[in-house]
Design a protein around this motif. Structure first.
Motif, PDB file in Angstrom:
ATOM      1  N   TYR A  45      59.879  64.512  35.212  1.00 45.42           N
ATOM      2  CA  TYR A  45      58.574  64.594  34.036  1.00 45.42           C
ATOM      3  C   TYR A  45      59.276  63.126  33.187  1.00 45.42           C
ATOM      4  O   TYR A  45      59.869  63.022  32.308  1.00 45.42           O
ATOM      5  CB  TYR A  45      58.522  65.573  33.649  1.00 45.42           C
ATOM      6  N   LYS A 143      57.091  61.764  37.184  1.00 47.15           N
ATOM      7  CA  LYS A 143      55.879  62.565  37.470  1.00 47.15           C
ATOM      8  C   LYS A 143      55.859  62.000  35.910  1.00 47.15           C
ATOM      9  O   LYS A 143      56.261  62.880  34.846  1.00 47.15           O
ATOM     10  CB  LYS A 143      56.226  63.914  37.445  1.00 47.15           C
ATOM     11  N   SER A 163      54.626  60.409  41.621  1.00 43.85           N
ATOM     12  CA  SER A 163      54.551  62.085  42.229  1.00 43.85           C
ATOM     13  C   SER A 163      53.900  62.521  41.917  1.00 43.85           C
ATOM     14  O   SER A 163      52.609  63.304  42.785  1.00 43.85           O
ATOM     15  CB  SER A 163      56.163  62.180  42.795  1.00 43.85           C
ATOM     16  N   GLN A 164      53.353  62.402  40.515  1.00 44.99           N
ATOM     17  CA  GLN A 164      52.005  63.947  40.121  1.00 44.99           C
ATOM     18  C   GLN A 164      52.448  63.450  38.485  1.00 44.99           C
ATOM     19  O   GLN A 164      52.500  62.575  37.822  1.00 44.99           O
ATOM     20  CB  GLN A 164      52.850  64.997  39.914  1.00 44.99           C
ATOM     21  N   ARG A 165      50.767  63.619  38.548  1.00 41.85           N
ATOM     22  CA  ARG A 165      50.403  62.832  36.915  1.00 41.85           C
ATOM     23  C   ARG A 165      50.254  64.529  36.007  1.00 41.85           C
ATOM     24  O   ARG A 165      49.203  65.018  36.454  1.00 41.85           O
ATOM     25  CB  ARG A 165      49.050  61.833  36.581  1.00 41.85           C
ATOM     26  N   ILE A 166      50.779  64.523  35.442  1.00 39.39           N
ATOM     27  CA  ILE A 166      50.483  65.520  34.093  1.00 39.39           C
ATOM     28  C   ILE A 166      49.469  65.476  32.884  1.00 39.39           C
ATOM     29  O   ILE A 166      50.005  64.277  32.483  1.00 39.39           O
ATOM     30  CB  ILE A 166      51.714  66.333  33.463  1.00 39.39           C
TER      31      ILE A 166
END
Length: 191
Positions: A45, A143, A163-166
């Motif tokens: 993250y 992330k 790989s991901q947006r938070i």
């Protein structure tokens, strides 16, 4: 690009045990706050947090900066990863000009109008140190904790996989509603 780096040091905090490393780029010094296990995480993250002295340190209600930083520190402390504390105050117009922009905002301008009236672009930030940090720390996939589509575009332009947006959504108040609306309407932030 001439960037100097510090050694890594420990930083225990109320959010967890972290390690820190500083990067000096010309007259700006940036800080990376890493969880102790960051190097073992394949896709950590990451929050690229732009400095906001009035928010981060003084708790200004005119923005959501301190709330976003606190959210990221808690998140990184629990799940692992890092925060790049990007020391470019006031979208890189500096503290003196940021206070002048605040004075214009007190007269009804939004953050973009104030920056433009002071002779700056709406956003003067330079993210080149982020590329250096990612390479220095061997980061290839993350992330990303952000609401800012320009940060997503920039990270992807470096060849770093997101790989991901938070989302970094925090509560608004009567003092920052205009600021948040400007971020959403003008900059396209996911709010």
């Amino acid at each position: 690009m001439n960037i100097k780096t510090s050694n890594i040091a420990n930083l225990p905090s109320k959010h967890g045990k972290f390690r820190i490393k500083a990067y000096k780029q010309e007259n700006q010094e940036h800080l990376v706050i890493m969880s102790e296990d960051f190097e073992q995480i394949e896709s950590p993250y990451v929050r690229i947090h732009s400095e906001c002295l009035t928010g981060d340190t003084l708790g200004s209600l005119k923005c959501d900066c301190q709330n976003q930083l606190e959210l990221a520190l808690k998140f990184i402390g629990e799940k692992g990863g890092l925060i790049i504390y990007h020391r470019q105050e006031g979208r890189n117009i500096g503290l003196l000009n940021k206070v002048n922009a605040y004075a214009l905002q007190d007269k009804g301008r939004d953050t973009v109008q104030a920056n433009l009236e002071l002779g700056f672009k709406e956003d003067e930030r330079d993210y080149s140190v982020v590329d250096f940090i990612f390479k220095d720390l061997n980061i290839k996939s993350i992330k990303l904790i952000t609401n800012n589509p320009k940060k997503i575009e920039y990270v992807e332009s470096l060849g770093v996989k997101i790989s991901q947006r938070i989302p970094a959504i925090t509560e608004s108040n009567i003092y920052n509603e205009n600021y948040l609306n400007t971020k959403k309407e003008y900059f396209g932030h996911f709010l």
